[in-house]
Design a protein around this motif. Structure first.
Motif, PDB file in Angstrom:
ATOM      1  N   SER A 108      -1.936  42.876  -2.919  1.00  0.00           N
ATOM      2  CA  SER A 108      -3.274  42.360  -2.604  1.00  0.00           C
ATOM      3  C   SER A 108      -3.744  42.792  -1.221  1.00  0.00           C
ATOM      4  O   SER A 108      -4.921  43.087  -1.025  1.00  0.00           O
ATOM      5  N   ALA A 117      -4.712  46.461  -1.489  1.00  0.00           N
ATOM      6  CA  ALA A 117      -5.994  46.561  -2.198  1.00  0.00           C
ATOM      7  C   ALA A 117      -7.153  46.158  -1.289  1.00  0.00           C
ATOM      8  O   ALA A 117      -8.189  46.832  -1.263  1.00  0.00           O
ATOM      9  N   ALA A 120     -10.181  48.547  -0.139  1.00  0.00           N
ATOM     10  CA  ALA A 120     -11.526  48.171  -0.593  1.00  0.00           C
ATOM     11  C   ALA A 120     -12.493  47.931   0.563  1.00  0.00           C
ATOM     12  O   ALA A 120     -13.706  47.950   0.365  1.00  0.00           O
ATOM     13  N   LEU A 140      -2.693  54.412  -7.938  1.00  0.00           N
ATOM     14  CA  LEU A 140      -3.690  53.804  -7.057  1.00  0.00           C
ATOM     15  C   LEU A 140      -4.742  54.845  -6.691  1.00  0.00           C
ATOM     16  O   LEU A 140      -4.388  55.995  -6.405  1.00  0.00           O
ATOM     17  N   TRP A 175       0.078  46.108  -9.187  1.00  0.00           N
ATOM     18  CA  TRP A 175      -1.289  46.566  -8.930  1.00  0.00           C
ATOM     19  C   TRP A 175      -2.111  46.374 -10.201  1.00  0.00           C
ATOM     20  O   TRP A 175      -3.196  45.795 -10.175  1.00  0.00           O
ATOM     21  N   GLU A 185      -2.497  42.628 -11.304  1.00  0.00           N
ATOM     22  CA  GLU A 185      -3.450  41.860 -10.505  1.00  0.00           C
ATOM     23  C   GLU A 185      -4.891  42.288 -10.765  1.00  0.00           C
ATOM     24  O   GLU A 185      -5.813  41.766 -10.166  1.00  0.00           O
ATOM     25  N   PHE A 192      -6.406  45.304 -10.401  1.00  0.00           N
ATOM     26  CA  PHE A 192      -7.049  46.306  -9.557  1.00  0.00           C
ATOM     27  C   PHE A 192      -7.253  47.598 -10.341  1.00  0.00           C
ATOM     28  O   PHE A 192      -6.440  47.970 -11.188  1.00  0.00           O
ATOM     29  N   TYR A 243      -7.349  51.488 -11.311  1.00  0.00           N
ATOM     30  CA  TYR A 243      -6.419  52.591 -11.094  1.00  0.00           C
ATOM     31  C   TYR A 243      -6.964  53.837 -11.770  1.00  0.00           C
ATOM     32  O   TYR A 243      -7.872  53.774 -12.588  1.00  0.00           O
ATOM     33  N   ARG A 290      -8.524  49.813 -15.790  1.00  0.00           N
ATOM     34  CA  ARG A 290      -8.339  48.480 -15.206  1.00  0.00           C
ATOM     35  C   ARG A 290      -7.868  47.565 -16.315  1.00  0.00           C
ATOM     36  O   ARG A 290      -8.393  47.602 -17.413  1.00  0.00           O
ATOM     37  N   THR A 325      -6.770  40.720 -15.341  1.00  0.00           N
ATOM     38  CA  THR A 325      -5.885  40.099 -14.364  1.00  0.00           C
ATOM     39  C   THR A 325      -4.918  39.161 -15.054  1.00  0.00           C
ATOM     40  O   THR A 325      -5.308  38.341 -15.884  1.00  0.00           O
ATOM     41  N   GLN A 331      -8.306  37.123  -8.306  1.00  0.00           N
ATOM     42  CA  GLN A 331      -8.041  38.497  -7.939  1.00  0.00           C
ATOM     43  C   GLN A 331      -8.027  38.686  -6.436  1.00  0.00           C
ATOM     44  O   GLN A 331      -8.914  38.246  -5.726  1.00  0.00           O
ATOM     45  N   GLY A 332      -6.976  39.355  -5.967  1.00  0.00           N
ATOM     46  CA  GLY A 332      -6.851  39.645  -4.546  1.00  0.00           C
ATOM     47  C   GLY A 332      -6.264  38.511  -3.733  1.00  0.00           C
ATOM     48  O   GLY A 332      -6.129  38.614  -2.537  1.00  0.00           O
TER      49      GLY A 332
END
Length: 160
Positions: free
Chosen positions: A38, A41, A45, A68, A129, A132, A134, A136, A144, A147, A155-156
């Motif tokens: 997280s 990410a 971001a 990623l 990754w 959660e 995120f 890719y 994606r 989650t 998320q995050g």
């Protein structure tokens, strides 16, 4: 009334916990070696230069299945011969592999550290990754997954 110490310690307390100062030093050091999915990410971001480069240490087949966004593909076995041409020693490196059941990111981090790079390992790897939620990249384009509420209720935010 205070709890008494059991006569025969259980497996948890057979080796007593470290003194608080020793524990703090250990956990502080651990954070110098590891990054959370997280946190990586969020840094990526935020836009702009995150101050580190992400290295995927897996095979080409694994890379093609998902990676990623913006990650550099550098399989562990190729680090000694290719790292210098791909990485700047002044920029910290965050390594990852498949997930918690794989020590590829640890081996890659070791190889890079032995070559003089500052490095952290991303805990959870590509598995977390994706779990959660995120985004890719794959050889077919962006992906994606939904989650996984067990890994990222929001998320995050692991809730830590």
């Amino acid at each position: 009334m205070p709890l008494s110490t059991p006569a025969v310690p259980n497996a948890v307390l057979r080796v007593p916990p470290a003194a608080p100062a020793e524990a703090a030093a250990h956990f502080r050091a651990s954070l110098a070696f590891h990054a959370d999915v997280s946190d990586v990410a969020a840094a990526l971001a935020a836009g702009g230069d995150p101050g580190f480069v992400v290295v995927d240490s897996r095979s080409t087949e694994a890379w093609d299945q998902g990676r990623l966004p913006g990650a550099l593909h550098l399989p562990t076995a190729l680090i000694p011969e290719r790292a210098e041409g791909l990485l700047d020693r002044s920029v910290p490196v965050v390594t990852y592999c498949w997930g918690p059941g794989c020590n590829g990111a640890t081996r890659a981090a070791l190889a890079l550290a032995e070559l003089g790079y500052r490095v952290k390992e991303m805990l959870g790897g590509f598995e977390y990754w994706a779990r959660e939620g995120f985004a890719y990249d794959t050889w077919q384009g962006a992906g994606r997954r939904a989650t996984d509420a067990l890994t990222a209720p929001v998320q995050g935010d692991c809730g830590c």
